[in-house]
Scaffold this motif. Structure first.
Motif, PDB file in Angstrom:
ATOM      1  N   GLN A  12      -6.091  10.685  -7.289  1.00  0.00           N
ATOM      2  CA  GLN A  12      -4.967  11.436  -6.723  1.00  0.00           C
ATOM      3  C   GLN A  12      -3.701  10.581  -6.710  1.00  0.00           C
ATOM      4  O   GLN A  12      -2.606  11.062  -7.005  1.00  0.00           O
ATOM      5  CB  GLN A  12      -5.307  11.879  -5.294  1.00  0.00           C
ATOM      6  CG  GLN A  12      -4.193  12.621  -4.575  1.00  0.00           C
ATOM      7  CD  GLN A  12      -4.143  14.097  -4.916  1.00  0.00           C
ATOM      8  OE1 GLN A  12      -4.910  14.567  -5.758  1.00  0.00           O
ATOM      9  NE2 GLN A  12      -3.256  14.830  -4.301  1.00  0.00           N
ATOM     10  N   ALA A  13      -3.842   9.306  -6.388  1.00  0.00           N
ATOM     11  CA  ALA A  13      -2.695   8.397  -6.357  1.00  0.00           C
ATOM     12  C   ALA A  13      -2.060   8.278  -7.736  1.00  0.00           C
ATOM     13  O   ALA A  13      -0.830   8.323  -7.882  1.00  0.00           O
ATOM     14  CB  ALA A  13      -3.128   7.028  -5.856  1.00  0.00           C
ATOM     15  N   ILE A 143       4.494   4.064  -3.800  1.00  0.00           N
ATOM     16  CA  ILE A 143       4.948   2.752  -4.247  1.00  0.00           C
ATOM     17  C   ILE A 143       5.155   2.747  -5.764  1.00  0.00           C
ATOM     18  O   ILE A 143       6.161   2.246  -6.275  1.00  0.00           O
ATOM     19  CB  ILE A 143       3.922   1.666  -3.849  1.00  0.00           C
ATOM     20  CG1 ILE A 143       3.781   1.618  -2.321  1.00  0.00           C
ATOM     21  CG2 ILE A 143       4.328   0.303  -4.401  1.00  0.00           C
ATOM     22  CD1 ILE A 143       2.644   0.732  -1.842  1.00  0.00           C
ATOM     23  N   ILE A 144       4.207   3.352  -6.494  1.00  0.00           N
ATOM     24  CA  ILE A 144       4.253   3.317  -7.956  1.00  0.00           C
ATOM     25  C   ILE A 144       5.369   4.192  -8.514  1.00  0.00           C
ATOM     26  O   ILE A 144       6.162   3.748  -9.361  1.00  0.00           O
ATOM     27  CB  ILE A 144       2.899   3.753  -8.541  1.00  0.00           C
ATOM     28  CG1 ILE A 144       1.803   2.756  -8.157  1.00  0.00           C
ATOM     29  CG2 ILE A 144       2.985   3.860 -10.066  1.00  0.00           C
ATOM     30  CD1 ILE A 144       0.406   3.201  -8.571  1.00  0.00           C
ATOM     31  N   GLY A 145       5.440   5.454  -8.063  1.00  0.00           N
ATOM     32  CA  GLY A 145       6.345   6.425  -8.665  1.00  0.00           C
ATOM     33  C   GLY A 145       7.808   6.019  -8.677  1.00  0.00           C
ATOM     34  O   GLY A 145       8.410   5.853  -9.748  1.00  0.00           O
ATOM     35  N   PRO A 146       8.453   5.834  -7.497  1.00  0.00           N
ATOM     36  CA  PRO A 146       9.872   5.477  -7.499  1.00  0.00           C
ATOM     37  C   PRO A 146      10.156   4.134  -8.161  1.00  0.00           C
ATOM     38  O   PRO A 146      11.166   3.971  -8.852  1.00  0.00           O
ATOM     39  CB  PRO A 146      10.217   5.448  -5.998  1.00  0.00           C
ATOM     40  CG  PRO A 146       9.187   6.297  -5.351  1.00  0.00           C
ATOM     41  CD  PRO A 146       7.943   6.084  -6.145  1.00  0.00           C
ATOM     42  N   ASN A 147       9.280   3.143  -7.960  1.00  0.00           N
ATOM     43  CA  ASN A 147       9.511   1.830  -8.565  1.00  0.00           C
ATOM     44  C   ASN A 147       9.383   1.882 -10.081  1.00  0.00           C
ATOM     45  O   ASN A 147      10.103   1.171 -10.791  1.00  0.00           O
ATOM     46  CB  ASN A 147       8.525   0.807  -7.980  1.00  0.00           C
ATOM     47  CG  ASN A 147       8.954   0.325  -6.610  1.00  0.00           C
ATOM     48  OD1 ASN A 147       9.991  -0.315  -6.449  1.00  0.00           O
ATOM     49  ND2 ASN A 147       8.173   0.648  -5.594  1.00  0.00           N
ATOM     50  N   LEU A 148       8.484   2.726 -10.567  1.00  0.00           N
ATOM     51  CA  LEU A 148       8.371   2.909 -12.013  1.00  0.00           C
ATOM     52  C   LEU A 148       9.657   3.518 -12.563  1.00  0.00           C
ATOM     53  O   LEU A 148      10.121   3.141 -13.645  1.00  0.00           O
ATOM     54  CB  LEU A 148       7.171   3.799 -12.329  1.00  0.00           C
ATOM     55  CG  LEU A 148       6.803   3.980 -13.801  1.00  0.00           C
ATOM     56  CD1 LEU A 148       6.507   2.643 -14.457  1.00  0.00           C
ATOM     57  CD2 LEU A 148       5.604   4.916 -13.942  1.00  0.00           C
ATOM     58  N   ALA A 149      10.234   4.448 -11.823  1.00  0.00           N
ATOM     59  CA  ALA A 149      11.496   5.063 -12.255  1.00  0.00           C
ATOM     60  C   ALA A 149      12.626   4.036 -12.307  1.00  0.00           C
ATOM     61  O   ALA A 149      13.477   4.063 -13.206  1.00  0.00           O
ATOM     62  CB  ALA A 149      11.861   6.206 -11.308  1.00  0.00           C
ATOM     63  N   ILE A 150      12.643   3.102 -11.353  1.00  0.00           N
ATOM     64  CA  ILE A 150      13.702   2.092 -11.299  1.00  0.00           C
ATOM     65  C   ILE A 150      13.491   1.004 -12.355  1.00  0.00           C
ATOM     66  O   ILE A 150      14.397   0.661 -13.123  1.00  0.00           O
ATOM     67  CB  ILE A 150      13.771   1.459  -9.897  1.00  0.00           C
ATOM     68  CG1 ILE A 150      14.230   2.506  -8.859  1.00  0.00           C
ATOM     69  CG2 ILE A 150      14.726   0.261  -9.881  1.00  0.00           C
ATOM     70  CD1 ILE A 150      14.127   2.028  -7.430  1.00  0.00           C
ATOM     71  N   LEU A 151      12.270   0.447 -12.406  1.00  0.00           N
ATOM     72  CA  LEU A 151      12.000  -0.693 -13.278  1.00  0.00           C
ATOM     73  C   LEU A 151      12.033  -0.337 -14.758  1.00  0.00           C
ATOM     74  O   LEU A 151      12.285  -1.204 -15.605  1.00  0.00           O
ATOM     75  CB  LEU A 151      10.628  -1.295 -12.928  1.00  0.00           C
ATOM     76  CG  LEU A 151      10.499  -1.905 -11.534  1.00  0.00           C
ATOM     77  CD1 LEU A 151       9.066  -2.324 -11.254  1.00  0.00           C
ATOM     78  CD2 LEU A 151      11.443  -3.100 -11.382  1.00  0.00           C
ATOM     79  N   SER A 152      11.780   0.927 -15.089  1.00  0.00           N
ATOM     80  CA  SER A 152      11.682   1.320 -16.495  1.00  0.00           C
ATOM     81  C   SER A 152      12.998   1.820 -17.084  1.00  0.00           C
ATOM     82  O   SER A 152      13.018   2.311 -18.215  1.00  0.00           O
ATOM     83  CB  SER A 152      10.620   2.414 -16.649  1.00  0.00           C
ATOM     84  OG  SER A 152      10.977   3.561 -15.893  1.00  0.00           O
ATOM     85  N   GLN A 153      14.095   1.684 -16.354  1.00  0.00           N
ATOM     86  CA  GLN A 153      15.360   2.240 -16.833  1.00  0.00           C
ATOM     87  C   GLN A 153      15.841   1.604 -18.141  1.00  0.00           C
ATOM     88  O   GLN A 153      16.584   2.229 -18.900  1.00  0.00           O
ATOM     89  CB  GLN A 153      16.442   2.081 -15.759  1.00  0.00           C
ATOM     90  CG  GLN A 153      16.229   2.978 -14.549  1.00  0.00           C
ATOM     91  CD  GLN A 153      17.356   2.886 -13.543  1.00  0.00           C
ATOM     92  OE1 GLN A 153      18.460   3.383 -13.769  1.00  0.00           O
ATOM     93  NE2 GLN A 153      17.098   2.223 -12.429  1.00  0.00           N
ATOM     94  N   LEU A 252       6.005   8.374   1.474  1.00  0.00           N
ATOM     95  CA  LEU A 252       5.202   7.665   2.474  1.00  0.00           C
ATOM     96  C   LEU A 252       4.991   8.548   3.705  1.00  0.00           C
ATOM     97  O   LEU A 252       3.898   8.591   4.276  1.00  0.00           O
ATOM     98  CB  LEU A 252       5.878   6.356   2.876  1.00  0.00           C
ATOM     99  CG  LEU A 252       5.833   5.234   1.832  1.00  0.00           C
ATOM    100  CD1 LEU A 252       6.724   4.066   2.279  1.00  0.00           C
ATOM    101  CD2 LEU A 252       4.406   4.752   1.619  1.00  0.00           C
ATOM    102  N   GLY A 253       6.037   9.280   4.094  1.00  0.00           N
ATOM    103  CA  GLY A 253       5.905  10.222   5.203  1.00  0.00           C
ATOM    104  C   GLY A 253       4.929  11.337   4.882  1.00  0.00           C
ATOM    105  O   GLY A 253       4.225  11.852   5.760  1.00  0.00           O
TER     106      GLY A 253
END
Length: 393
Positions: A12-13, A143-153, A252-253
């Motif tokens: 699911q994660a 943790i994965i989703g938003p950071n993947l969007a930022i780091l992969s720009q 997270l919420g």
């Protein structure tokens, strides 16, 4: 808790990471590629359209062929969707990008059955906790989703968002390998062959109506406000990193409460937990109406996530007491269809609604729907799931 439940939580994660990534970037991609404001949220709407398309067929397919085959097919469609979406970004085509999100939506729709598969792997006394544990996998996704969007720009020259889909492809491969390794139950012959009640009889149960309405409004309002938030923050001159941070805390919420939602249900009843969820949604609206600074968005989206968690997990648990074993696929499938139809409408209306009503008007629009669900749940009075199940034929 059985290892199957833990495995489904991780799966699911991985699946939700893709969903969160799409939420973080799809409206912004639509803003770049759309020729009309109404089309800005088309990719997210297509994602939910794909999700809706998958719900009933996935439930019935799994009842006949088993969970494992259904989940493997869903992951393969998700892998295809990531490739199509990437081609859409490279070609600057909103149509191709939306087609990719549609296919990813199908994969996400199939994956929504993870929580129902978890119920089959444990005793009924553990059902509330099993649902919560599977949904808790979203914490890792946050943790994965938003950071993947930022780091992969900077991973791809064609678009600052294209690189994220390389990472998404890898996540779906990992999810596929995990599902293949899990000891998921095969379909039960007696559950396939025995008769089921028609919809007109099933929907005479106030408990079923309340459960579906809670899932619909909780999810629909959450998606409406969540999808509009990146656009509203952009209008308020907040940067993309701020937006991704707000979305991350929103997620997270959505999922951190899952670690204790099951225990709250067991201690205070499903009805009370859903009502608390409605209260959190109303608080979210109040915060959003109070201002448009960064911390208003942060608190508003955090409360929105908590409200969704309580209403959605509560509704899922309440639903399990409204059907007989042979009716499992029928009721679970129609529930998913209604719930994610509401989510699709929320995502489709978000861009146009923000343009027509503004951020404040959009939040005011959400209020009566939340109150409607609270009324339905309140009318169940002190009825508990254990009492409801005794009323079934």
């Amino acid at each position: 808790m059985p290892i199957t439940v833990w495995g489904l939580s991780i799966a699911q994660a991985l699946l939700m990471s893709g969903n969160i990534l799409l939420v973080s970037i799809s409206a912004l991609v639509g803003q770049e590629l759309a020729v009309h404001p109404a089309l800005i949220t088309l990719p997210i709407a297509c994602q939910f359209l794909g999700l809706i398309t998958a719900t009933l067929p996935a439930a019935h397919l799994m009842q006949k062929l088993g969970r494992k085959i259904g989940f493997i097919l869903g992951n393969l469609i998700g892998l295809l969707g990531t490739w199509v979406a990437l081609q859409g970004l490279v070609a600057a085509s909103l149509t191709w990008f939306a087609l990719g999100t549609f296919l990813i939506g199908i994969a996400i729709g199939v994956g929504q059955q993870y929580r129902f598969a978890a119920l089959e792997a444990c005793a009924s006394a553990q059902h509330a906790r099993a649902i919560s544990m599977v949904m808790a996998g979203g914490v890792l996704a946050a943790i994965i989703g938003p950071n993947l969007a930022i780091l992969s720009q900077n991973w791809h020259d064609a678009s600052p968002y294209a690189g994220a889909f390389y990472g998404l492809f890898g996540l779906y491969v990992l999810a596929l390998l995990l599902i293949v390794s899990l000891p998921l139950l095969k379909p039960s012959v007696e559950h396939i062959d025995t008769g089921v009640r028609p919809y007109r009889v099933l929907f005479r149960q106030p408990l079923l109506v309340a459960a579906i309405a809670s899932g619909m409004i909780g999810y629909g309002i959450m998606v409406l406000i969540m999808t509009a938030t990146p656009l509203a923050m952009n209008q308020a001159q907040h940067g993309f990193n701020d937006t991704a941070y707000v979305i991350q805390w929103h997620v997270l919420g959505m999922f951190v409460p899952s670690f204790f939602t099951g225990n709250l249900i067991r201690r205070f009843t499903t009805r009370r937990v859903i009502l608390w969820g409605c209260g959190a949604l109303l608080l979210s609206v109040a915060v959003n109406l109070a201002g448009q600074g960064f911390w208003y968005y942060w608190w508003g989206l955090l409360l929105l996530g908590v409200g969704w968690n309580f209403t959605f997990i509560g509704a899922t648990h309440l639903l399990t007491f409204s059907y007989l074993p042979a009716e499992k696929a029928k009721v679970q499938g129609i529930n998913e269809c209604f719930v994610f139809s509401a989510a699709a409408l929320g995502s489709l209306f978000a861009g146009q609604g923000l343009a027509m009503l503004g951020w404040l008007g959009l939040n005011l629009f959400a209020t009566p729907w939340i109150l409607f669900v609270a009324m339905l749940i309140w009318r169940l009075k002190e009825q508990t799931p254990s009492a409801a199940v005794s009323e079934q034929p």
